[in-house]
Write an enzyme that holds these catalytic residues in place. Structure first.
Site, short mmCIF file in Angstrom:
data_model
loop_
_atom_site.label_atom_id
_atom_site.label_comp_id
_atom_site.label_asym_id
_atom_site.label_seq_id
_atom_site.Cartn_x
_atom_site.Cartn_y
_atom_site.Cartn_z
N HIS A 27 -33.52 11.37 130.23
CA HIS A 27 -32.44 11.21 129.26
C HIS A 27 -32.02 9.74 129.13
CE1 HIS A 27 -29.44 10.68 132.47
NE2 HIS A 27 -30.11 11.62 133.11
N ASP A 28 -31.74 9.35 127.91
CA ASP A 28 -31.19 8.02 127.58
C ASP A 28 -32.15 6.87 127.84
OD1 ASP A 28 -28.44 8.97 126.89
OD2 ASP A 28 -28.47 9.58 128.99
N GLY A 85 -33.48 8.70 134.25
CA GLY A 85 -32.58 8.47 133.12
C GLY A 85 -32.21 7.01 132.95
#
Length: 265
Positions: free
Chosen positions: A122-123, A140
């Site tokens: 994520h991200d 992440g």
């Protein structure tokens, strides 16, 4: 050209499929997906969440794109995954949505190769022409520059930065930032030098490579403090765009320390 959808595929109402998209057997496409022209989903692919995929991507069986972040703070917020053009995404590869705490979007560039069971957390912000080899993992919030190669079974810790043209060896555990053009190995990973093979393959001139090597030796020598060596490198090589890219990378605000050599260079 139209759109080809196999009878066994499930495409959610509201999904946007551009001309030339091919959806193979047993694929599941969520209602918020947007898939660009001539992208091919071979079979058993899952596209979930608010996921935007560009043109001419080739996605192989059991890839899952746009799944929820693997983060305990995620509570179903409206976040996204954006993938560029001309990527080859192989079997069981996974790319997760962003989180509201990390900007709300995971971005993957174009012309990449994501091999079997590779993972983009994520991200993450991933550049163009990136290669994640077998089971390579990005935690992440990683920032991965253009032309980076991550070797098989290597893992990059969350919030790490990897500069352009860097190479990460197989099985490496990267818990610190990797300079542009650098080559790191080991568990935990340490700087082994410059990614000379990659630089030659990408057409960097002999002059540029020799300048980078000289600057590297000055920057990571044993004499003086690191700050003194940093200033000396700037003074000696300020006219080299590649060297100054490394300097800017080092001087930028970062949440992780820097990968350094284990021995004298």
């Amino acid at each position: 050209m139209g759109v080809e959808i196999h009878p066994t595929a499930i495409v959610g109402k509201g999904a946007e499929l551009a001309d030339g998209v091919s959806i193979g057997p047993f694929c599941v496409i969520g209602p918020r997906a947007r898939i660009g022209a001539d992208t091919k989903l071979r079979s058993h692919v899952v596209i979930d969440g608010a996921t935007e995929i560009g043109a001419r991507n080739d996605i192989w069986p059991f890839a899952v794109l746009g799944g929820p972040p693997q983060h305990t703070a995620y509570k179903g917020e409206d976040t996204r995954l954006v993938i560029g053009d001309d990527n080859l995404i192989r079997e069981h590869a996974t790319m997760n949505l962003g989180t509201v705490h990390g900007g709300g979007v995971t971005k993957v560039g174009s012309n990449g190769l994501y091999m079997i069971e590779s993972h983009v957390g994520h991200d993450c912000l991933v550049g163009d022409n990136v290669i994640l080899t077998k089971q390579a993992t990005l935690g992440g919030h990683c920032l991965i520059g253009d032309y980076v190669i991550v070797g098989g079974l290597a893992a990059v810790h969350q919030f790490c930065r990897v500069g352009r043209y860097a190479f990460i060896g197989g099985l490496a555990a990267v818990v610190k930032d990797v300079i542009p053009y650098g080559s790191v190995w080991g568990n935990h990973a340490h700087l082994e030098g410059l990614n000379l093979v990659g630089l030659k393959r990408r057409g960097f001139s002999r002059e540029s490579i020799n300048t980078l090597r000289a600057a590297y030796r000055l920057l990571f020598a044993d004499e003086g403090t690191f700050q003194e060596r940093l200033e000396g490198t700037i003074e000696s090589y300020s006219d080299s765009a590649e060297v100054m890219e490394i300097i800017d990378f080092i001087r930028a605000d970062a949440s992780r320390p820097l990968c350094l050599p284990e021995r004298e260079v």
